[in-house]
Design a protein around this motif. Structure first.
Motif, PDB file in Angstrom:
ATOM      1  N   MET A 474     -27.170 -34.118 -57.860  1.00  0.00           N
ATOM      2  CA  MET A 474     -27.953 -34.550 -59.018  1.00  0.00           C
ATOM      3  C   MET A 474     -29.434 -34.261 -58.812  1.00  0.00           C
ATOM      4  N   VAL A 475     -29.928 -34.474 -57.596  1.00  0.00           N
ATOM      5  CA  VAL A 475     -31.330 -34.177 -57.292  1.00  0.00           C
ATOM      6  C   VAL A 475     -31.596 -32.683 -57.445  1.00  0.00           C
ATOM      7  N   LYS A 476     -30.662 -31.867 -56.960  1.00  0.00           N
ATOM      8  CA  LYS A 476     -30.823 -30.407 -57.056  1.00  0.00           C
ATOM      9  C   LYS A 476     -30.918 -29.971 -58.514  1.00  0.00           C
ATOM     10  N   LYS A 477     -30.071 -30.549 -59.369  1.00  0.00           N
ATOM     11  CA  LYS A 477     -30.117 -30.217 -60.791  1.00  0.00           C
ATOM     12  C   LYS A 477     -31.428 -30.665 -61.409  1.00  0.00           C
ATOM     13  N   SER A 478     -31.875 -31.858 -61.022  1.00  0.00           N
ATOM     14  CA  SER A 478     -33.121 -32.396 -61.557  1.00  0.00           C
ATOM     15  C   SER A 478     -34.314 -31.534 -61.158  1.00  0.00           C
ATOM     16  N   VAL A 479     -34.350 -31.127 -59.877  1.00  0.00           N
ATOM     17  CA  VAL A 479     -35.454 -30.296 -59.384  1.00  0.00           C
ATOM     18  C   VAL A 479     -35.431 -28.926 -60.059  1.00  0.00           C
ATOM     19  N   SER A 480     -34.234 -28.343 -60.228  1.00  0.00           N
ATOM     20  CA  SER A 480     -34.114 -27.025 -60.876  1.00  0.00           C
ATOM     21  C   SER A 480     -34.567 -27.092 -62.329  1.00  0.00           C
ATOM     22  N   LYS A 481     -34.202 -28.171 -63.006  1.00  0.00           N
ATOM     23  CA  LYS A 481     -34.585 -28.342 -64.404  1.00  0.00           C
ATOM     24  C   LYS A 481     -36.101 -28.455 -64.534  1.00  0.00           C
ATOM     25  N   LYS A 482     -36.706 -29.234 -63.625  1.00  0.00           N
ATOM     26  CA  LYS A 482     -38.158 -29.408 -63.667  1.00  0.00           C
ATOM     27  C   LYS A 482     -38.870 -28.088 -63.361  1.00  0.00           C
ATOM     28  N   SER A 483     -38.336 -27.326 -62.406  1.00  0.00           N
ATOM     29  CA  SER A 483     -38.939 -26.033 -62.065  1.00  0.00           C
ATOM     30  C   SER A 483     -38.880 -25.074 -63.246  1.00  0.00           C
ATOM     31  N   SER A 484     -37.760 -25.075 -63.964  1.00  0.00           N
ATOM     32  CA  SER A 484     -37.611 -24.212 -65.135  1.00  0.00           C
ATOM     33  C   SER A 484     -38.604 -24.595 -66.220  1.00  0.00           C
ATOM     34  N   GLU A 485     -38.771 -25.910 -66.414  1.00  0.00           N
ATOM     35  CA  GLU A 485     -39.716 -26.382 -67.430  1.00  0.00           C
ATOM     36  C   GLU A 485     -41.142 -25.997 -67.061  1.00  0.00           C
TER      37      GLU A 485
END
Length: 520
Positions: A474-485
């Motif tokens: 879940m953290v990995k998905k959250s970090v990836s989403k924030k990086s994309s944004e």
């Protein structure tokens, strides 16, 4: 009397609880993000010196008889190695209470605001500026409080982290609560010695581990995902190491009528641990049949044959010499019935000591505990950091407060209860109160105690690692989403910059350091 202890612990809990959520949040507010793990590591490393000193002091007090100063110690015939010994536990509260009052004074001088290192982009410098205290626009209300709680409850990262931590803390509290009893019953160590060894070995290892974890996180500038992986890896490795305790144990003591017969043969009497009463016939034999001994009295003596008897009477002893702790009982018929010479048929007060093999097992146990605690300590700072980073900045203090409340209520209270209830099921011989009721357990089945205690500790931790893997995902998905944004915002900003340059004046291009034909 338990009411006074209850009220005292309630007051102590009220006073110490705010230190953790507010103190950690205070550090995170005023420190740079890359320094927060190191500062937390320093905090928890220094904080461990408290329990370290407490265990050392507790070791000394445990050597003193509970009624020291009120009884004649020459009349006390038992030693700290005896299961009936109760140390001067009350002295620790007096010392700890006095020290707590003294160290509370500096808290009154903590400033309301501090200077924080901030970046002045206009001058491209790092300067210290006073952090302003933001006044709430509206008066705090219960509605706002419950809205904040609702945000925490619907924060999936926070909820998963709290649940998996609850499992681990239940395991840890149960383990640390009964660790002295385990060392006493499994390896024949006194409570005093158990506290001393814990204070000089296990806690320093945890302190060094926490400090190392903080330094690693600072040096390599760990982010949210890296900190989560570090917490998982060190905790899981320590868990695997702890499983070897299953094979580092000792056998039962040879106790006549409980684990061996009066002929010295190992008997299947351990089945007595599965019931709350014992059969009188197990403790009576032809060698003590005429002595009219009490089968409920626990006053152990050690024979020259290295067998422990529940009392000198049940050993068939007919005479004695000496007084107090130096007394020796002679002419013990139960030893003579095992072909021991008459001259050697004597017993001394206290249970027989453990074997040399058990002593080497204990050394292996201590070394394993030191190493696994060191590895587990590396995750200390990372564990607190990922709590702070799992929630939005305005919820940090509340998240830590709720976290500590749940740990204390759902782990601190129930863990010692169910651990104790399951451990009591491994008891072989219960004591008897003066009024006739069931007293404290005098002897446990070593193998059952070890399997129950270590098995329950491991069983509580094992499922938490499944949730930990889910949390990292879940953290990995959250970090990836924030990086994309962030990347999208950056690209969007560059596009706007290019559009603006097309219509920029010559002075604006010069100020931006850009040479472009489209500049007017």
């Amino acid at each position: 009397m338990w009411v006074y202890i209850l009220i005292g612990n309630l007051l102590r809990g009220i006073g110490e609880t705010p230190i953790t959520p507010l103190g950690i949040s205070y550090i995170d507010d005023f420190a740079e993000s890359e320094n927060t793990p190191l500062y937390l590591a320093f905090l928890h490393t220094v904080a461990l010196f408290g329990p370290m000193a407490g265990f050392m002091l507790g070791s000394y007090f445990a050597k003193l008889y509970v009624d020291v100063g009120f009884v004649n110690m020459d009349e006390v015939t038992i030693s700290p190695q005896d299961a009936r010994w109760v140390g001067a536990w009350w002295m620790g509260h007096l010392v700890a209470g006095t020290i707590s009052l003294l160290v509370a004074i500096p808290f009154c001088f903590i400033p309301k605001s501090m200077k924080k290192l901030v970046e002045d982009k206009s001058l491209d410098l790092l300067t210290f500026k006073e952090k302003e205290t933001l006044e709430p626009q509206e008066k705090a209300t219960m509605k706002g409080f419950f809205l904040a709680l609702k945000k925490l409850a619907f924060n999936r990262l926070y909820v998963v982290l709290v649940v998996l931590t609850l499992m681990q803390v239940n395991s840890f509290i149960g383990f640390i609560t009964y660790k002295p009893k385990y060392m006493e019953q499994q390896y024949g160590q006194s409570i005093s010695r158990s506290n001393f060894i814990t204070g000089v070995s296990t806690l320093p290892a945890a302190a060094v581990g926490m400090l190392l974890g903080g330094l690693i996180m600072k040096k390599y500038k760990f982010g949210f995902l890296s900190a989560s992986k570090l917490a998982f890896a060190s905790s899981f490795i320590a868990f695997i190491l702890s499983l070897t305790v299953f094979i580092i144990g000792c056998e039962n003591k040879d106790v006549a009528g409980i684990t061996v017969t009066y002929n010295g043969q190992v008997d299947d009497l351990i089945l007595l641990s599965k019931i709350d009463t014992f059969h009188e016939s197990n403790f009576l034999a032809s060698c003590n049949a005429d002595c009219r001994c009490s089968t409920s009295q626990w006053d152990p003596v050690c024979g020259d044959n290295n067998i422990t008897y529940m009392s000198a009477c049940l050993a068939g002893c007919k005479s004695s010499s000496g007084v107090g702790k130096t007394i020796v009982y002679h002419n013990c018929s139960c030893l003579q019935s095992m072909d021991f010479p008459t001259a050697n048929s004597s017993v001394k007060p206290g249970a027989c000591p453990r074997t040399d093999k058990c002593a080497s097992m204990f050394l292996n146990y201590v070394i394993l505990q030191v190493f696994s605690t060191f590895v587990y300590g590396i995750a200390g700072s990372a564990s607190y950091v990922i709590i702070l980073w799992s929630v939005s900045p305005e919820l940090k203090s509340l998240s830590l407060g709720v976290y500590m409340l749940l740990m204390r209520t759902l782990a601190g209270i129930p863990a010692p209860i169910y651990f104790g209830a399951l451990i009591d099921r491994t008891c072989l011989k219960w004591g008897t109160k003066s009024c006739g009721g069931k007293g404290a357990c005098r002897m446990y089945d070593a193998a059952s105690f070890r399997n129950t205690f270590v098995g329950l500790t491991a069983g509580m931790r094992a499922p938490s690692y499944i949730l930990f893997i889910l949390y990292i995902y879940m953290v990995k998905k959250s970090v990836s989403k924030k990086s994309s944004e962030d990347k999208a915002q950056q690209e969007n900003g560059e596009t706007k910059k290019e559009v603006n340059l097309e219509h920029a004046t010559k002075e604006e291009c010069t100020a931006l350091g850009v040479e472009k034909e489209s500049c007017m």
